[in-house]
Design a protein around this motif. Sequence first.
Motif, PDB file in Angstrom:
ATOM      1  N   UNK A 108      10.788   2.170  -7.576  1.00 60.20           N
ATOM      2  CA  UNK A 108      10.078   3.419  -7.283  1.00 60.20           C
ATOM      3  C   UNK A 108      11.053   4.497  -6.806  1.00 60.20           C
ATOM      4  N   UNK A 109      11.954   4.144  -5.884  1.00 61.31           N
ATOM      5  CA  UNK A 109      12.926   5.116  -5.386  1.00 61.31           C
ATOM      6  C   UNK A 109      13.886   5.551  -6.494  1.00 61.31           C
ATOM      7  N   UNK A 110      14.200   4.629  -7.375  1.00 56.70           N
ATOM      8  CA  UNK A 110      15.056   4.971  -8.519  1.00 56.70           C
ATOM      9  C   UNK A 110      14.367   5.948  -9.453  1.00 56.70           C
ATOM     10  N   UNK A 111      13.070   5.742  -9.682  1.00 55.90           N
ATOM     11  CA  UNK A 111      12.309   6.670 -10.527  1.00 55.90           C
ATOM     12  C   UNK A 111      12.271   8.076  -9.926  1.00 55.90           C
ATOM     13  N   UNK A 112      12.088   8.139  -8.604  1.00 54.99           N
ATOM     14  CA  UNK A 112      12.050   9.439  -7.926  1.00 54.99           C
ATOM     15  C   UNK A 112      13.404  10.133  -8.065  1.00 54.99           C
ATOM     16  N   UNK A 113      14.487   9.394  -7.826  1.00 54.09           N
ATOM     17  CA  UNK A 113      15.839   9.972  -7.944  1.00 54.09           C
ATOM     18  C   UNK A 113      16.104  10.425  -9.370  1.00 54.09           C
ATOM     19  N   UNK A 114      15.650   9.635 -10.333  1.00 62.53           N
ATOM     20  CA  UNK A 114      15.831   9.996 -11.741  1.00 62.53           C
ATOM     21  C   UNK A 114      15.079  11.287 -12.068  1.00 62.53           C
TER      22      UNK A 114
ATOM     23  N   UNK B 221       0.844  -1.207   0.000  1.00 63.20           N
ATOM     24  CA  UNK B 221       0.000   0.000   0.000  1.00 63.20           C
ATOM     25  C   UNK B 221       0.873   1.250   0.000  1.00 63.20           C
ATOM     26  N   UNK B 222       1.950   1.236   0.796  1.00 61.37           N
ATOM     27  CA  UNK B 222       2.848   2.392   0.791  1.00 61.37           C
ATOM     28  C   UNK B 222       3.462   2.598  -0.596  1.00 61.37           C
ATOM     29  N   UNK B 223       3.791   1.506  -1.265  1.00 60.56           N
ATOM     30  CA  UNK B 223       4.358   1.635  -2.623  1.00 60.56           C
ATOM     31  C   UNK B 223       3.299   2.174  -3.589  1.00 60.56           C
ATOM     32  N   UNK B 224       2.049   1.703  -3.425  1.00 61.68           N
ATOM     33  CA  UNK B 224       0.955   2.199  -4.267  1.00 61.68           C
ATOM     34  C   UNK B 224       0.789   3.708  -4.081  1.00 61.68           C
ATOM     35  N   UNK B 225       0.812   4.165  -2.834  1.00 61.27           N
ATOM     36  CA  UNK B 225       0.683   5.597  -2.565  1.00 61.27           C
ATOM     37  C   UNK B 225       1.881   6.359  -3.120  1.00 61.27           C
ATOM     38  N   UNK B 226       3.074   5.765  -2.981  1.00 61.83           N
ATOM     39  CA  UNK B 226       4.273   6.402  -3.517  1.00 61.83           C
ATOM     40  C   UNK B 226       4.204   6.565  -5.020  1.00 61.83           C
ATOM     41  N   UNK B 227       3.736   5.540  -5.719  1.00 61.05           N
ATOM     42  CA  UNK B 227       3.623   5.619  -7.172  1.00 61.05           C
ATOM     43  C   UNK B 227       2.592   6.672  -7.581  1.00 61.05           C
TER      44      UNK B 227
ATOM     45  N   UNK C 133       1.860  12.181  -9.819  1.00 59.65           N
ATOM     46  CA  UNK C 133       1.312  13.530  -9.691  1.00 59.65           C
ATOM     47  C   UNK C 133       2.388  14.581  -9.451  1.00 59.65           C
ATOM     48  N   UNK C 134       3.658  14.169  -9.509  1.00 60.06           N
ATOM     49  CA  UNK C 134       4.756  15.123  -9.416  1.00 60.06           C
ATOM     50  C   UNK C 134       5.165  15.496  -8.009  1.00 60.06           C
ATOM     51  N   UNK C 135       4.619  14.826  -6.978  1.00 59.78           N
ATOM     52  CA  UNK C 135       4.990  15.120  -5.587  1.00 59.78           C
ATOM     53  C   UNK C 135       6.122  14.186  -5.182  1.00 59.78           C
ATOM     54  N   UNK C 136       7.371  14.588  -5.501  1.00 61.80           N
ATOM     55  CA  UNK C 136       8.520  13.702  -5.297  1.00 61.80           C
ATOM     56  C   UNK C 136       8.842  13.492  -3.818  1.00 61.80           C
ATOM     57  N   UNK C 137       8.574  14.516  -3.002  1.00 59.01           N
ATOM     58  CA  UNK C 137       8.849  14.373  -1.575  1.00 59.01           C
ATOM     59  C   UNK C 137       8.012  13.270  -0.953  1.00 59.01           C
ATOM     60  N   UNK C 138       6.694  13.305  -1.212  1.00 57.31           N
ATOM     61  CA  UNK C 138       5.808  12.263  -0.686  1.00 57.31           C
ATOM     62  C   UNK C 138       6.086  10.906  -1.328  1.00 57.31           C
ATOM     63  N   UNK C 139       6.429  10.927  -2.613  1.00 53.14           N
ATOM     64  CA  UNK C 139       6.739   9.666  -3.302  1.00 53.14           C
ATOM     65  C   UNK C 139       7.952   8.997  -2.662  1.00 53.14           C
ATOM     66  N   UNK C 140       8.989   9.780  -2.351  1.00 52.53           N
ATOM     67  CA  UNK C 140      10.192   9.220  -1.702  1.00 52.53           C
ATOM     68  C   UNK C 140       9.860   8.715  -0.294  1.00 52.53           C
TER      69      UNK C 140
END
Length: 952
Positions: A200-206, A157-163, A168-175
């Motif tokens: 997911x974390x790699x996508x955020x960093x990218x 669920x946390x990964x679903x929310x992160x994705x 939606x462009x909210x990288x802070x919450x995604x990380x």
Amino acid sequence: MPKNHSLTYDAADEPEDLNRLNEVLRDPSLASTGRGRELVLFAVELIYNNRSLEAASQALTAAANLLRKFPEMHMHICLLMGEVASRRSQFKLSRRFTKKALWLAKISRNRQTEAKAYVQLSEIFYKAERIKKSRRQAYRALNITRRIQDTWMEGYIYRLLGEQHFNNGDMGQARKHGERSLEYAATSGDPEALSNCYHLLGQVSYAEDDLDRAQYYAQKSLECGQKSKGRWPEAKARQLLGRVAFWRGDVDESQRNAEQSLAHAISARDLNMEAAAYELLGELARMRRNFQQAKQFGEKALCCSQRSRDEDGQASAHQLLADLARRQGDMEGALQHAAYSLNLSRRTQDIRRQSYAHRLLGDFAFLRRDFSEMTNHAEAALRLAKAAGDRVGEANAETLLVRGLIEQDNYVDARGHVERALGLAEAAEDLPGVASAHMMLALTLACLGPENRKQALREALQAVAGRERIRASMGSAAAERARYLAETQQWDTVPLQLAAELDDGWAGFELMELGRSEALADLLHRYAHGERDLPEEVRFLMTELDTLEAVAAETVDLQTHAHNKALQEKIKQLHTKIAERVGNAFEQVYAGEVIAPQELRDRIPAGVHGLLLRSVPLGDSLGRILYSIWVTPDHDRPPVIEQHVLSEEEVGWLTALSDRRRGHSRGRRLLMDDGHPWRRELSKKLIPADLYALLRGINDQDIEGLPTLLVAPTGDLWGIPFATLDISGRYLIDCAALALLPSMRLLTAPAHSSVSGGDAHEALVYTAEVASEPELEQLTRAYGDRLEVARDAEEVLDALRSGDRYALGVLSVHGNSEPGLAQSLQLSRIPRRRLSAAQMLGLRLPVHLVLGACWSGRLSPVPGEEPLGLPTVALTRGATTLTTALYPVPDEATGMILAEYYKQLASNVHPAQALRASQRRYIANASHALDPVTAEAPWYWAGLTVLTTVPQ
């Protein structure tokens, strides 16, 4: 839970699934309950493996009728039917089935299934663009999983929310959610869950342009995906690794990962990942300027996204196709694709892509000179980029506004926007954006008035320096380096013009050297001085190249023409691969440190005059602007910069002198006509007036007072035989000793400033029936028993593998005019044996190497390409001085000049002065020949040149 894939294969895609469904339905051995359970298991298999959703739907419908009396089974069937409907974008139907599963789970107090139902509802609402409701369902599921302590589901669920936050462009919450998800996945020990979290974390960093961290997470995702033995996680990880490699300029690594991602995606039957892989392959093809192939990949990516009903993927594919259509001149198609991308991005609420689409549409409006529409799109792009926290997007939108304001002569407002763009690009560490903003600021300041020109020049210098750092970081992408330089040609023109107007020779000197391959300079120094060995992959490819060359030599008279043609094509491809691997070394070696022009000047030995030359386009005309920088030996005097316009006729002369077509016939005609005005007219423009006056006053009999002129021309000026230039009726070699270098950065440090060889002072010679008798006699006289004569191609190659024990190496062979690492010497004709620049990378060469072969001194005349070829490769492998030929030189005259040259070298005369004396002696002797006019013509003697990192 089933994998979160997005496919819409129908029954026609998988007829075998329907056949198997019919077998289960008609199996007489199964009772109704057993048949129902078998149908459920069959449907789960189809969903899990992304097979026919139509067959899965029919199987579940039949199972629901058979198992209606079993609430627990009926609950799971409803959940599966909701999953199938969701994948088919039937959101209302999906929501109805899932809510029924939720109701049954609540009645039976099955908390785990209740949590699954809430998660599925969250996914359905998110796909239907009901974001708040989606989050509410996800948090309900999260509360249940906490109570029942289901760590795997909580992590999911946390990964679903992160994705969702990521999309939606909210990288802070995604990380934040991604890191929480990773903690739970690590507790559960599920390698596939770990792979998804790392991805997911790699996508955020990218997305945050942190490529190092993105690379780390992508690699961890790949490792975990391989442990899970699932094709889907590995496809995702490979795709991200390909993206990271793409932006790092490692095109080959990106291509490999993209191809592997595509293979895994096809195997996993994941259309979304398949589309992403095709899109990356399209971008790589676009980078290589293969627009037709890029378009094919883009269309495949669009097709896959349409089949999976992935609107985000469709928007991305349309974005790629819009750019390709623009590059190919199809403005109508480009506008159509850009509009599709914008509309789809609005529907998916992807504000980053909306911003990009607005910028693209703004670019098109700018090209149509519709500045009102351009401003509207640019302001929309700016607003959306700010909302997405996309600093690079903000900077690009500001830059688009600047372009329109400059076209409208509104330089005051333009300055404000470009300064904001510069600040944003610097904050985002967007190197191309920073360089571009510096150049735009320079243009704006230059137009604001003469009082701003010094600051404009400083900004332009920073832009060019930034561009060169970017070009060096492009690694193997040689064509991309050249393309990037071609796209930014004005970046050279503007600062050079400002430097000339301000009479700022130091700035001109710095600009000249900034475009002269700093990466190559560092590469040469480090390899030549033993600080680094060649990359292992380069050595492997060179071994393969040697093998193919040997096969070609043995089969040249035995095999069919078709076989030989295929073999030569393989050899050509190997040369290209080796050039790419050597190009990667630029990025590994080049530190990007700026070298002050004063430090560069200190590298020029005392008494040596430096002359740097560069030509740039002159607007839309066929003429060019020539800039010359004279670096005087007087350290109290700044470098002198001059600017001249080359007419169309003069440009034609330069082209003829470097043209390799039809055996250099156009250049030969010029060089055979000693009275042609090209020598006189070009001399006045190539050589600054003060230097010309100094040379005119030189007494050619005064050897002690004779200056050495070190010339560093750009590629398009490299083919000029400078020795022939007219100085008040005399040749330039009457007034100075000449040497060439691609860059002053290549000058050897004082610790290495020796032109002599090892203790033995031996010489190696290989003739291949080209050397003249006087040449061989003089070598024998000068070296005696210290002269080693190689009898065949294999013997000379074996000697050159440890050739640094020789003071002098002479290869009197024929050569070709191929560009880059394919440039080669013909060591023997039958059997055919060549020594290419690529193969030379594996040798250790004599300190002084004489290559009297035709074209052996040739470097690429294409601006932006690294000047790789026989001369520069020789400098990486131990040579400090090269004697080469700029064009096809006549054997007899060349032999006479070289015979005298070896005599001068034996008397410890510096190579530049020795070649000058030898050429002048030839001219003097030729004037007494039967046909003195022909014999004295520069074509006979001017082709030989000295390249040296030790000019004195």
